[in-house]
Every structure is written in structure tokens, then in C-alpha cells.
Design a protein around this motif. Structure first.
Motif, mmCIF file in Angstrom:
data_model
loop_
_atom_site.group_PDB
_atom_site.id
_atom_site.type_symbol
_atom_site.label_atom_id
_atom_site.label_comp_id
_atom_site.label_asym_id
_atom_site.label_seq_id
_atom_site.Cartn_x
_atom_site.Cartn_y
_atom_site.Cartn_z
ATOM 1 N N ALA A 79 23.970 0.828 -2.864
ATOM 2 C CA ALA A 79 23.455 -0.519 -3.082
ATOM 3 C C ALA A 79 24.036 -0.938 -1.862
ATOM 4 O O ALA A 79 25.246 -0.345 -1.174
ATOM 5 C CB ALA A 79 24.080 -1.199 -4.220
ATOM 6 N N ASP A 80 23.581 -2.044 -1.249
ATOM 7 C CA ASP A 80 24.295 -2.689 -0.145
ATOM 8 C C ASP A 80 23.749 -4.013 -0.038
ATOM 9 O O ASP A 80 23.171 -4.609 -1.153
ATOM 10 C CB ASP A 80 23.399 -2.052 1.366
ATOM 11 C CG ASP A 80 21.864 -2.281 1.407
ATOM 12 O OD1 ASP A 80 21.422 -3.413 1.083
ATOM 13 O OD2 ASP A 80 21.592 -1.217 1.852
ATOM 14 N N GLU B 146 32.988 -10.115 3.208
ATOM 15 C CA GLU B 146 31.986 -9.835 4.289
ATOM 16 C C GLU B 146 30.845 -9.264 3.339
ATOM 17 O O GLU B 146 31.303 -8.510 2.502
ATOM 18 C CB GLU B 146 32.470 -9.251 5.506
ATOM 19 C CG GLU B 146 33.463 -9.916 6.342
ATOM 20 C CD GLU B 146 33.893 -9.246 7.291
ATOM 21 O OE1 GLU B 146 33.622 -7.982 7.617
ATOM 22 O OE2 GLU B 146 34.637 -9.746 8.094
ATOM 23 N N PRO B 147 29.500 -9.427 3.828
ATOM 24 C CA PRO B 147 28.643 -8.467 3.163
ATOM 25 C C PRO B 147 28.860 -7.045 3.174
ATOM 26 O O PRO B 147 29.309 -6.266 4.261
ATOM 27 C CB PRO B 147 27.426 -8.535 3.804
ATOM 28 C CG PRO B 147 27.549 -10.198 4.595
ATOM 29 C CD PRO B 147 28.893 -10.223 4.707
ATOM 30 N N CYS B 148 28.740 -6.424 2.203
ATOM 31 C CA CYS B 148 29.004 -4.765 1.987
ATOM 32 C C CYS B 148 27.880 -4.133 2.521
ATOM 33 O O CYS B 148 26.877 -4.295 2.203
ATOM 34 C CB CYS B 148 29.472 -4.539 0.765
ATOM 35 S SG CYS B 148 29.749 -2.756 0.578
ATOM 36 N N GLY B 149 28.055 -3.083 3.487
ATOM 37 C CA GLY B 149 27.030 -2.313 4.198
ATOM 38 C C GLY B 149 26.634 -1.284 3.334
ATOM 39 O O GLY B 149 25.383 -0.664 3.123
ATOM 40 N N THR C 106 21.824 -5.954 1.385
ATOM 41 C CA THR C 106 20.530 -6.502 1.536
ATOM 42 C C THR C 106 19.767 -6.467 -0.042
ATOM 43 O O THR C 106 18.693 -7.307 -0.241
ATOM 44 C CB THR C 106 19.589 -6.064 2.431
ATOM 45 O OG1 THR C 106 19.439 -4.576 1.880
ATOM 46 C CG2 THR C 106 20.166 -6.056 3.865
ATOM 47 N N THR C 107 20.280 -5.471 -0.798
ATOM 48 C CA THR C 107 19.688 -5.420 -2.194
ATOM 49 C C THR C 107 20.546 -6.018 -3.357
ATOM 50 O O THR C 107 19.958 -6.043 -4.451
ATOM 51 C CB THR C 107 19.258 -3.968 -2.554
ATOM 52 O OG1 THR C 107 20.420 -3.149 -2.522
ATOM 53 C CG2 THR C 107 18.192 -3.471 -1.340
ATOM 54 N N HIS C 108 21.937 -6.011 -3.088
ATOM 55 C CA HIS C 108 22.673 -6.404 -4.026
ATOM 56 C C HIS C 108 23.816 -7.772 -3.560
ATOM 57 O O HIS C 108 23.986 -7.714 -2.343
ATOM 58 C CB HIS C 108 23.519 -5.181 -4.508
ATOM 59 C CG HIS C 108 22.721 -4.547 -5.488
ATOM 60 N ND1 HIS C 108 21.790 -3.505 -4.834
ATOM 61 C CD2 HIS C 108 22.838 -4.207 -6.768
ATOM 62 C CE1 HIS C 108 21.044 -2.832 -5.615
ATOM 63 N NE2 HIS C 108 21.644 -3.353 -6.932
ATOM 64 N N ARG C 109 24.348 -8.515 -4.566
ATOM 65 C CA ARG C 109 25.187 -9.268 -3.991
ATOM 66 C C ARG C 109 26.484 -8.863 -4.472
ATOM 67 O O ARG C 109 27.311 -8.779 -5.176
ATOM 68 C CB ARG C 109 25.234 -10.552 -5.026
ATOM 69 C CG ARG C 109 23.856 -11.311 -5.280
ATOM 70 C CD ARG C 109 23.887 -12.430 -6.218
ATOM 71 N NE ARG C 109 24.176 -12.086 -7.412
ATOM 72 C CZ ARG C 109 23.432 -11.674 -8.478
ATOM 73 N NH1 ARG C 109 22.190 -11.120 -8.199
ATOM 74 N NH2 ARG C 109 24.094 -11.356 -9.579
ATOM 75 N N ILE C 110 26.734 -8.290 -3.297
ATOM 76 C CA ILE C 110 28.286 -7.277 -3.013
ATOM 77 C C ILE C 110 28.981 -7.594 -1.778
ATOM 78 O O ILE C 110 28.237 -7.724 -0.669
ATOM 79 C CB ILE C 110 27.963 -5.816 -3.082
ATOM 80 C CG1 ILE C 110 27.209 -5.171 -2.170
ATOM 81 C CG2 ILE C 110 27.553 -5.330 -4.741
ATOM 82 C CD1 ILE C 110 26.824 -3.848 -2.280
#
Length: 70
Positions: free
Chosen positions: A22-23, A35-38, A25-29
Motif C-alpha cells: 500500500a502507499d 506525512e503521506p507514507c510512500g 496514493t491508494t490508501h489513507r496511510i
């Protein structure tokens, strides 16, 4: 690290028999720094629970990833 019982979910609370990529762009992580998780690996339950949908809002829950890359 390989665990005989399975792999650890990126949320870091439990072992899972299988994990899926998951990253942000596809998940709310997000990372611990909010910060957004890569890149992270999530169990089936969390992969489904935090997947992005067309119904997402600013109030949709996000998961803090313990094991992942920014």
C-alpha cells in the motif's frame, strides 16, 4: 526479517499470514510525522479498511504506519 508465524502488518500491532503493498496514493496511510507514507505492507483487514474510495472526506480515518518508508 521473516517470522515463522507470518509477517507483521505495517501498522505494527500484529502478525499476519499475508501482507499486501500500500502507499499514500491508494490508501489513507501516514508516517509517524503525519506525512503521506510512500510504501508499506498491510494485512488484509487494514488494507481494506484504509483503501481510498470516491467517498473519502477530510474526516476519513488515516492509519499511522509504524513500519514503512516515507
Amino acid at each position: 526479517m521473516i517470522f515463522p508465524e507470518g509477517w507483521e502488518c505495517g501498522i505494527g500491532t500484529h502478525l499476519a499470514g499475508a501482507v499486501f503493498h500500500a502507499d499514500a496514493t491508494t490508501h489513507r496511510i501516514v508516517t509517524r510525522n503525519d506525512e503521506p507514507c510512500g510504501s508499506a505492507w498491510l494485512c488484509v483487514r487494514h488494507w481494506s479498511q484504509y483503501a481510498r474510495t470516491d467517498d473519502d472526506t477530510d474526516d476519513s480515518p488515516e492509519a499511522e504506519i509504524r513500519f514503512g518508508r516515507p
